[in-house]
Design an enzyme around this catalytic site. Sequence first.
Site, PDB file in Angstrom:
ATOM      1  N   TYR A 106       0.712  -1.313   0.062  1.00  0.00           N
ATOM      2  CA  TYR A 106      -0.137   0.082  -0.053  1.00  0.00           C
ATOM      3  C   TYR A 106       0.912   1.212  -0.108  1.00  0.00           C
ATOM      4  O   TYR A 106       0.291   2.496  -0.576  1.00  0.00           O
ATOM      5  CB  TYR A 106      -0.850  -0.127   1.070  1.00  0.00           C
ATOM      6  CG  TYR A 106      -2.130  -0.918   1.120  1.00  0.00           C
ATOM      7  CD1 TYR A 106      -3.056  -0.694  -0.183  1.00  0.00           C
ATOM      8  CD2 TYR A 106      -2.468  -2.013   1.870  1.00  0.00           C
ATOM      9  CE1 TYR A 106      -3.989  -1.589  -0.388  1.00  0.00           C
ATOM     10  CE2 TYR A 106      -3.475  -2.736   1.528  1.00  0.00           C
ATOM     11  CZ  TYR A 106      -4.347  -2.337   0.331  1.00  0.00           C
ATOM     12  OH  TYR A 106      -5.520  -3.104   0.156  1.00  0.00           O
ATOM     13  N   PHE A 132      12.823   0.205   4.253  1.00  0.00           N
ATOM     14  CA  PHE A 132      13.878  -0.557   4.724  1.00  0.00           C
ATOM     15  C   PHE A 132      14.026  -1.886   3.551  1.00  0.00           C
ATOM     16  O   PHE A 132      13.530  -2.814   3.765  1.00  0.00           O
ATOM     17  CB  PHE A 132      13.468  -1.153   6.221  1.00  0.00           C
ATOM     18  CG  PHE A 132      14.646  -1.657   7.057  1.00  0.00           C
ATOM     19  CD1 PHE A 132      15.843  -1.605   6.713  1.00  0.00           C
ATOM     20  CD2 PHE A 132      14.368  -1.472   8.554  1.00  0.00           C
ATOM     21  CE1 PHE A 132      16.838  -1.712   7.518  1.00  0.00           C
ATOM     22  CE2 PHE A 132      15.433  -1.819   9.391  1.00  0.00           C
ATOM     23  CZ  PHE A 132      16.822  -1.717   8.952  1.00  0.00           C
ATOM     24  N   LEU A 159       3.878   1.947   7.394  1.00  0.00           N
ATOM     25  CA  LEU A 159       4.673   0.930   7.802  1.00  0.00           C
ATOM     26  C   LEU A 159       4.239  -0.616   8.275  1.00  0.00           C
ATOM     27  O   LEU A 159       2.997  -0.588   9.014  1.00  0.00           O
ATOM     28  CB  LEU A 159       5.610   1.412   9.142  1.00  0.00           C
ATOM     29  CG  LEU A 159       6.902   1.143   9.077  1.00  0.00           C
ATOM     30  CD1 LEU A 159       7.756   1.876   7.931  1.00  0.00           C
ATOM     31  CD2 LEU A 159       7.445   1.833  10.554  1.00  0.00           C
ATOM     32  N   ALA A 160       4.769  -1.714   7.837  1.00  0.00           N
ATOM     33  CA  ALA A 160       4.418  -2.825   8.298  1.00  0.00           C
ATOM     34  C   ALA A 160       5.760  -3.658   8.693  1.00  0.00           C
ATOM     35  O   ALA A 160       6.532  -4.028   7.714  1.00  0.00           O
ATOM     36  CB  ALA A 160       3.670  -3.772   7.258  1.00  0.00           C
ATOM     37  N   TYR A 190      -6.550  -2.730   8.732  1.00  0.00           N
ATOM     38  CA  TYR A 190      -7.565  -3.815   8.443  1.00  0.00           C
ATOM     39  C   TYR A 190      -8.308  -4.192   9.153  1.00  0.00           C
ATOM     40  O   TYR A 190      -8.138  -4.524  10.430  1.00  0.00           O
ATOM     41  CB  TYR A 190      -6.530  -4.901   7.738  1.00  0.00           C
ATOM     42  CG  TYR A 190      -7.430  -6.200   7.044  1.00  0.00           C
ATOM     43  CD1 TYR A 190      -7.869  -5.966   5.853  1.00  0.00           C
ATOM     44  CD2 TYR A 190      -7.409  -7.476   7.681  1.00  0.00           C
ATOM     45  CE1 TYR A 190      -8.777  -6.764   5.457  1.00  0.00           C
ATOM     46  CE2 TYR A 190      -8.242  -8.428   7.170  1.00  0.00           C
ATOM     47  CZ  TYR A 190      -8.731  -8.192   5.964  1.00  0.00           C
ATOM     48  OH  TYR A 190      -9.307  -9.096   5.130  1.00  0.00           O
ATOM     49  N   TYR A 192      -6.692 -12.141  12.976  1.00  0.00           N
ATOM     50  CA  TYR A 192      -6.523 -10.779  12.735  1.00  0.00           C
ATOM     51  C   TYR A 192      -6.947 -10.004  13.639  1.00  0.00           C
ATOM     52  O   TYR A 192      -6.596  -9.405  14.474  1.00  0.00           O
ATOM     53  CB  TYR A 192      -7.056 -10.324  11.342  1.00  0.00           C
ATOM     54  CG  TYR A 192      -5.857  -9.426  10.795  1.00  0.00           C
ATOM     55  CD1 TYR A 192      -4.865  -9.243  10.032  1.00  0.00           C
ATOM     56  CD2 TYR A 192      -6.398  -7.940  11.151  1.00  0.00           C
ATOM     57  CE1 TYR A 192      -4.111  -8.170   9.863  1.00  0.00           C
ATOM     58  CE2 TYR A 192      -5.637  -6.868  10.868  1.00  0.00           C
ATOM     59  CZ  TYR A 192      -4.558  -6.951  10.041  1.00  0.00           C
ATOM     60  OH  TYR A 192      -3.838  -5.897   9.809  1.00  0.00           O
ATOM     61  N   LYS A 231      -3.901  -2.394  15.603  1.00  0.00           N
ATOM     62  CA  LYS A 231      -4.572  -1.762  14.662  1.00  0.00           C
ATOM     63  C   LYS A 231      -5.750  -0.831  15.542  1.00  0.00           C
ATOM     64  O   LYS A 231      -6.034   0.208  15.187  1.00  0.00           O
ATOM     65  CB  LYS A 231      -5.464  -2.612  13.745  1.00  0.00           C
ATOM     66  CG  LYS A 231      -4.389  -3.103  12.874  1.00  0.00           C
ATOM     67  CD  LYS A 231      -3.502  -2.062  12.173  1.00  0.00           C
ATOM     68  CE  LYS A 231      -2.674  -2.566  11.173  1.00  0.00           C
ATOM     69  NZ  LYS A 231      -1.866  -1.628  10.453  1.00  0.00           N
TER      70      LYS A 231
HETATM   71  P1  NAD Z   1       4.605  -4.077   3.083  1.00  0.00           P
HETATM   72  O1  NAD Z   1       5.277  -5.253   3.704  1.00  0.00           O
HETATM   73  O2  NAD Z   1       4.073  -4.354   1.489  1.00  0.00           O
HETATM   74  O3  NAD Z   1       5.276  -2.889   3.063  1.00  0.00           O
HETATM   75  C1  NAD Z   1       5.787  -2.477   4.324  1.00  0.00           C
HETATM   76  C2  NAD Z   1       6.517  -1.174   3.891  1.00  0.00           C
HETATM   77  O4  NAD Z   1       7.296  -0.968   5.218  1.00  0.00           O
HETATM   78  C3  NAD Z   1       7.765  -1.462   3.212  1.00  0.00           C
HETATM   79  O5  NAD Z   1       7.962  -0.379   2.483  1.00  0.00           O
HETATM   80  C4  NAD Z   1       8.887  -1.593   3.980  1.00  0.00           C
HETATM   81  O6  NAD Z   1      10.338  -1.377   3.458  1.00  0.00           O
HETATM   82  C5  NAD Z   1       8.962  -0.725   5.188  1.00  0.00           C
HETATM   83  N1  NAD Z   1       9.329  -1.162   6.725  1.00  0.00           N
HETATM   84  C6  NAD Z   1       9.198  -2.200   7.112  1.00  0.00           C
HETATM   85  N2  NAD Z   1      10.202  -1.917   8.432  1.00  0.00           N
HETATM   86  C7  NAD Z   1      10.592  -0.697   8.348  1.00  0.00           C
HETATM   87  C8  NAD Z   1      11.333   0.084   8.974  1.00  0.00           C
HETATM   88  N3  NAD Z   1      11.907  -0.340  10.242  1.00  0.00           N
HETATM   89  N4  NAD Z   1      11.806   1.275   8.785  1.00  0.00           N
HETATM   90  C9  NAD Z   1      11.432   1.629   7.564  1.00  0.00           C
HETATM   91  N5  NAD Z   1      10.553   1.037   6.705  1.00  0.00           N
HETATM   92  C10 NAD Z   1      10.089  -0.192   7.012  1.00  0.00           C
HETATM   93  O7  NAD Z   1       3.140  -4.147   3.856  1.00  0.00           O
HETATM   94  P2  NAD Z   1       1.714  -3.488   3.488  1.00  0.00           P
HETATM   95  O8  NAD Z   1       0.811  -4.685   3.342  1.00  0.00           O
HETATM   96  O9  NAD Z   1       1.459  -2.679   2.434  1.00  0.00           O
HETATM   97  O10 NAD Z   1       1.130  -2.765   4.876  1.00  0.00           O
HETATM   98  C11 NAD Z   1       1.277  -1.293   4.758  1.00  0.00           C
HETATM   99  C12 NAD Z   1       0.274  -1.004   5.810  1.00  0.00           C
HETATM  100  O11 NAD Z   1      -1.198  -1.333   5.345  1.00  0.00           O
HETATM  101  C13 NAD Z   1       0.287  -1.612   7.314  1.00  0.00           C
HETATM  102  O12 NAD Z   1      -0.313  -0.722   8.376  1.00  0.00           O
HETATM  103  C14 NAD Z   1      -0.813  -2.646   7.188  1.00  0.00           C
HETATM  104  O13 NAD Z   1      -1.259  -3.438   8.334  1.00  0.00           O
HETATM  105  C15 NAD Z   1      -1.696  -2.142   6.296  1.00  0.00           C
HETATM  106  N6  NAD Z   1      -2.686  -2.966   5.745  1.00  0.00           N
HETATM  107  C16 NAD Z   1      -2.652  -4.135   4.963  1.00  0.00           C
HETATM  108  C17 NAD Z   1      -3.459  -4.906   4.343  1.00  0.00           C
HETATM  109  C18 NAD Z   1      -2.973  -6.208   3.465  1.00  0.00           C
HETATM  110  O14 NAD Z   1      -3.847  -7.053   3.246  1.00  0.00           O
HETATM  111  N7  NAD Z   1      -1.937  -6.304   3.034  1.00  0.00           N
HETATM  112  C19 NAD Z   1      -4.819  -4.423   4.346  1.00  0.00           C
HETATM  113  C20 NAD Z   1      -5.277  -3.441   5.276  1.00  0.00           C
HETATM  114  C21 NAD Z   1      -4.107  -2.485   5.805  1.00  0.00           C
END
Ligand code: NAD
Length: 398
Positions: free
Chosen positions: A53, A74, A139-140, A224, A234, A243
């Site tokens: 995202y 990262f 961030l995740a 989420y 979850y 969350k």
């Molecule tokens: P992802 O793993 O694709 O991206 C995570 C990002 O965080 C990456 O850019 C990574 O480099 C960065 N990161 C991780 N640790 C780091 C650190 N210590 N310092 C700097 N950067 C760091 O994850 P995603 O699924 O896109 O998640 C992003 C957000 O969206 C989260 O809050 C997640 O809970 C939320 N979300 C995800 C979903 C899903 O189904 N994937 C659904 C709803 C909400």
Amino acid sequence: MIIQPRIKGFLCTTAHPQGCAQDVENQISRVRAGGLIKAGPRRVLVIGSSGGYGLASRISAAFGCSAATIGVFFERASKKGRTASAGWYKSAAFTRAAHDAGLYASNFNGDAFSAEMKSAVIDCIKRDLGQVDMVIYSLAAPARTLPSGETVRSVLKPIGEAFEGTTIDFNTQQLRPLTLEPAEPEEIADTVKVMGGEDWEDWIKALLENDCLAEGCLTTNYTYLGSQVTWPIYYHGTIGKAKEDLDRAAASVVSALQGVAGKAHVVVMKGLLTQAASAIPGMSVYLSLLFRAMKGAGTHEGCIEQTDRLFRTQLFSGEPLRQDKSGRIRMDDLELDDAIQDYVRRYWHKVNQENLGELTDFEGYRQAFLQMHGFDFAEVDYALDVEPDVPMPLEGVE
Ligand code: NAD
């Protein structure tokens, strides 16, 4: 070097530079096709900008709004014949495309939780952009090092009682039973420390103290909720507690932003396969069923469709926001549609090895996993030799 997927458990340890660039190009085309978002932000900071995202948000900001973007992530560069991480290749491809389009884009690779990262980003904002109009926190992370030097880890576990479910092995495509024991209180607290809202508050506080947020600045954080079938793993589990903490943090960020007439929103996104989501035990069966139902209904969306719709129909549309009782913006409306959830509920306990291909879209789920690492794009010839070492302009972190 010929690069092939190397999958171990839910991890793929290789990534393909051209495939990752193709993914970014596809996302950019998707956003460009919708035309310019006139009321969009012009200077955007994305924390967690290299995948899922966060990357889609950065692309929506840059190519949908012509925004200057600063990305924090990262990722791993290529070293000693090993490929870089997918997020590295995607950020490099994004940066090339942004610069080619005459858009400002700078990158920080390091720990977003650290004070050093915050101060380096602040210096860059002051030097290059003056202020930002939008901060996207996406961030995740599996762990966070606290200012005390202690490192705490997030866990993906149920709370109160064990979870019995099924997972699918990517390599063998075999279904396997899965049991997750409930989390200890300390594990819950640590997960909230890593994935809750505290670091979002710290970023906003630091940016405000340094006069880096423009009048009317907007900040978002993604969450989420899911549905009944995913609640045990979850929303009612450790990650759900983290969350929940975002709702608390959003209220505190709103009050901190009063001086600049800013806004803060928690946005509920749909369940999708990203690096972070692939680590959630049991999600593979849910997402495979969901993909099947949503593709059948013609409502399936990927990260870029979600952020594009968020920008165009919610954040910058000028129309009233689609918010729930807790004030969160809901982008999971299509996922939670009754007919879609009926399908998932009906087959949740019925999926087995024989009917996997028929009841679920495991094939689509598997393709999404491969494409996340730059594989399985028809446009890329994977038999060709490619250079794994792809340069990327990076700002320094002291
Ligand atoms: P992802 O793993 O694709 O991206 C995570 C990002 O965080 C990456 O850019 C990574 O480099 C960065 N990161 C991780 N640790 C780091 C650190 N210590 N310092 C700097 N950067 C760091 O994850 P995603 O699924 O896109 O998640 C992003 C957000 O969206 C989260 O809050 C997640 O809970 C939320 N979300 C995800 C979903 C899903 O189904 N994937 C659904 C709803 C909400």
